[in-house]
Design a protein around this motif. Structure first.
Motif, mmCIF file in Angstrom:
data_model
loop_
_atom_site.group_PDB
_atom_site.id
_atom_site.type_symbol
_atom_site.label_atom_id
_atom_site.label_comp_id
_atom_site.label_asym_id
_atom_site.label_seq_id
_atom_site.Cartn_x
_atom_site.Cartn_y
_atom_site.Cartn_z
ATOM 1 N N PRO A 142 20.755 33.095 57.576
ATOM 2 C CA PRO A 142 20.955 34.530 57.451
ATOM 3 C C PRO A 142 21.486 34.973 56.079
ATOM 4 N N GLY A 149 17.333 39.160 65.460
ATOM 5 C CA GLY A 149 17.018 37.912 64.770
ATOM 6 C C GLY A 149 16.658 38.103 63.306
ATOM 7 N N THR A 150 16.617 39.365 62.863
ATOM 8 C CA THR A 150 16.192 39.646 61.490
ATOM 9 C C THR A 150 17.001 40.815 60.926
ATOM 10 N N LYS A 199 23.450 32.827 71.871
ATOM 11 C CA LYS A 199 24.213 31.697 72.435
ATOM 12 C C LYS A 199 25.093 31.020 71.394
ATOM 13 N N ILE A 200 24.627 30.977 70.127
ATOM 14 C CA ILE A 200 25.421 30.242 69.134
ATOM 15 C C ILE A 200 26.348 31.143 68.320
ATOM 16 N N ARG A 215 28.197 23.818 68.202
ATOM 17 C CA ARG A 215 27.622 25.114 68.584
ATOM 18 C C ARG A 215 26.132 24.987 68.866
ATOM 19 N N LEU A 216 25.437 24.215 68.006
ATOM 20 C CA LEU A 216 23.984 24.083 68.177
ATOM 21 C C LEU A 216 23.631 23.344 69.466
ATOM 22 N N TYR A 243 26.875 29.377 58.488
ATOM 23 C CA TYR A 243 26.432 27.976 58.472
ATOM 24 C C TYR A 243 25.584 27.680 59.716
ATOM 25 N N THR A 244 26.022 28.194 60.863
ATOM 26 C CA THR A 244 25.401 27.830 62.142
ATOM 27 C C THR A 244 23.972 28.357 62.263
ATOM 28 N N ILE A 245 23.775 29.629 61.924
ATOM 29 C CA ILE A 245 22.422 30.198 62.022
ATOM 30 C C ILE A 245 21.481 29.504 61.027
ATOM 31 N N SER A 278 7.621 36.585 67.734
ATOM 32 C CA SER A 278 8.884 37.123 68.253
ATOM 33 C C SER A 278 10.043 36.243 67.761
ATOM 34 N N TYR A 279 11.237 36.795 67.822
ATOM 35 C CA TYR A 279 12.419 36.054 67.372
ATOM 36 C C TYR A 279 13.205 35.538 68.577
ATOM 37 N N PRO A 280 13.718 34.313 68.494
ATOM 38 C CA PRO A 280 14.446 33.716 69.629
ATOM 39 C C PRO A 280 15.871 34.285 69.737
ATOM 40 N N ARG A 293 20.546 26.082 62.282
ATOM 41 C CA ARG A 293 19.515 26.161 63.329
ATOM 42 C C ARG A 293 18.126 26.260 62.689
ATOM 43 N N ILE A 316 22.165 25.113 72.467
ATOM 44 C CA ILE A 316 20.733 25.419 72.577
ATOM 45 C C ILE A 316 19.885 24.154 72.371
ATOM 46 N N GLY A 358 9.792 30.296 65.263
ATOM 47 C CA GLY A 358 11.181 30.392 65.711
ATOM 48 C C GLY A 358 12.234 30.562 64.633
ATOM 49 N N PHE A 359 11.811 30.674 63.366
ATOM 50 C CA PHE A 359 12.798 30.969 62.324
ATOM 51 C C PHE A 359 13.369 32.376 62.544
ATOM 52 N N THR A 360 14.655 32.545 62.196
ATOM 53 C CA THR A 360 15.270 33.883 62.188
ATOM 54 C C THR A 360 15.650 34.214 60.749
ATOM 55 N N CYS A 361 16.389 35.291 60.566
ATOM 56 C CA CYS A 361 17.004 35.586 59.261
ATOM 57 C C CYS A 361 17.744 34.335 58.810
#
Lengths: 292, 165
Positions: free
Chosen positions: A43, B129-130, B160-161, A105-106, A57-59, B152-154, A62, A109, A38-41
């Motif tokens: 960022p 997400g990337t 949402k955020i 914000r977090l 900060y928010t991403i 996959s990316y969430p 998360r 989710i 579940g990690f993203t960039c």
């Protein structure tokens, strides 16, 4: 010891050889990697941060919160991810009102940044938790005095208020770890110069990178060793572009630190993906008797 | 390059102190108020060493005096910052010029003047997400190197955020 690896975007897609080199080499020094879904960039610390700092900060918060669920420190292997996750982790630990703004914000989710873990570049863990001696003990085929130009890049060391890794003007950490592989770290006048990748005007990074390549070429090094995929972009792929654009001739192989370590531990060049580089490291591999 | 009476950039602007309030309103922007123009940030700034038009001390001065159009316009020098953080190391006043420059970039984005790459990176993270694209070549390389396939990316959580327009 258990660590949560954060490989980010570039190392998982553009340069998976670096991810492979990290996974393979750290298993020989007692680091256990616990993967998190579940990690993203992270960022991106340059352009995403430039767009909106609060969202940056928010991403990042998360991502950190996913690792907090497991309770192990995050290790980063890209200097960009290091810059983002280290700074956000520290700033949110220190600044209560910002932490509340981000956590509001977090909440959308069902997540929360708690501030319960640390973010560290993988080479910092090698030095501080594992020890340079133990890294050296994992080496089976020392890189026989291979002369490696050290390139620290910016975001392992600076801002030192956040990173707390080494003296940003006289760093030793990468030198010590290169020595542990049997290679010889070589410093030069521009060892600490930025690769300039973030500048909009191409002529600035072009001249920075050429100055560095010119300098290490004069030093007679056999390759450059670094720890950041963005710097790698600037010196590997871009080396070909610069050769054409400015009529230069370099052919200096650029090698990610964990590839050097992997080679020294006995992995074949293909196993750490050296064949995927634009500047082929064949001459040094022949010197090390690693190529048929 | 210090501003002098002969500098046309200095001559043609009226001082706009209200810009300080605007800069104070974005994250870390307030730090420009600490600057006493010592110039410690300049000597080791790589962007300045390679292009004298990029000068962190002058960027701080323009922020203090309110040269809004010059700082936030489409051709602003702020986009040539290398993001190396050396200025933060040298600054004795905790201005952290790089962080002020990032605050200026945030304001420039609000005015629609940022280089396209800023929006491209943002949209890529928002939509996928990337920042890098996966492909069958990536999958094959990962397999050859003994790596597991990418998950996959969430994206729903990211959307949402972030403020979705």
């Amino acid at each position: 010891m258990k660590y949560i690896p954060f490989f980010g975007c570039m190392m998982t897609t553009k340069y998976p050889q670096f991810e492979a080199a990290v996974r393979k080499s750290v298993s020989h020094v007692g680091m256990e990697l616990v993967d998190v879904e579940g990690f993203t960039c992270c960022p991106d610390p340059i352009y995403f941060q430039a767009r909106d700092k609060i969202e940056w900060y928010t991403i990042a918060a998360r991502n950190i919160s996913l690792a907090e669920d497991l309770g192990h420190d995050i290790i980063t292997t890209c200097s960009g991810c290091t810059a983002t996750l280290s700074e956000v982790n520290l700033v949110l630990k220190e600044d209560e009102s910002l932490r509340k703004e981000v956590n509001d914000r977090l909440k959308e989710i069902g997540r929360e940044f708690k501030g319960s873990i640390n973010v560290r570049h993988a080479i910092t863990v090698l030095r501080d938790d594992i020890g340079v001696d133990k890294v050296a003990q994992s080496v089976k085929y020392p890189l026989n005095d291979l002369k490696v130009a050290v390139h620290y890049g910016c975001h392992l060391l600076k801002p030192s208020r956040v990173m707390r890794v080494d003296d940003p003007d006289r760093p030793q950490i990468l030198d010590a770890l290169i020595k542990a592989t049997g290679a010889v770290p070589v410093h030069h006048d521009l060892t600490l110069l930025c690769c300039g990748k973030a500048c909009m005007d191409d002529s600035i990074p072009d001249r920075m990178v050429m100055d560095i390549l010119d300098t290490i070429q004069e030093k007679g090094v056999e390759c450059m060793g670094l720890i950041c995929p963005t710097c790698f972009d600037s010196f590997d792929v871009k080396q070909l572009i610069l050769e054409r654009k400015y009529n230069k001739s370099y052919s200096i192989p650029i090698i990610y630190y964990f590839q050097l370590l992997g080679l020294a531990q006995g992995y074949k060049p293909q196993e750490v993906g050296l064949h995927l580089h634009k500047i082929k490291p064949d001459p040094i591999l022949k010197g090390l008797e690693l190529v048929a | 390059m210090s501003p002098t009476k002969n500098d046309p950039a200095i001559e043609k602007f009226d001082i706009q102190f209200s810009f300080r309030e605007k800069l104070n309103s974005v994250a870390e922007g307030f730090r420009h108020n600490y600057c006493y123009q010592c110039g410690a940030c300049v000597a080791d700034c790589p962007a300045n060493n390679y292009d004298e038009h990029f000068n962190p001390r002058l960027i701080m001065l323009k922020a203090i005096l309110g040269f809004e159009e010059e700082l936030l316009g489409a051709d602003s020098e702020i986009w040539n910052c290398t993001n190396c953080y050396t200025c933060s190391e040298r600054c004795p006043q905790d201005v952290r010029p790089i962080d002020v420059i990032i605050a200026l970039k945030n304001l420039s984005v609000l005015q629609g003047n940022a280089p396209p790459i800023v929006g491209n990176i943002y949209n890529s993270v928002l939509q996928t997400g990337t920042t890098t694209k996966s492909s069958s070549l990536v999958d094959r390389r990962r397999k050859e190197l003994g790596l597991s396939p990418l998950g996959s990316y969430p994206i729903d959580e990211i959307q949402k955020i972030l403020k979705v327009d």
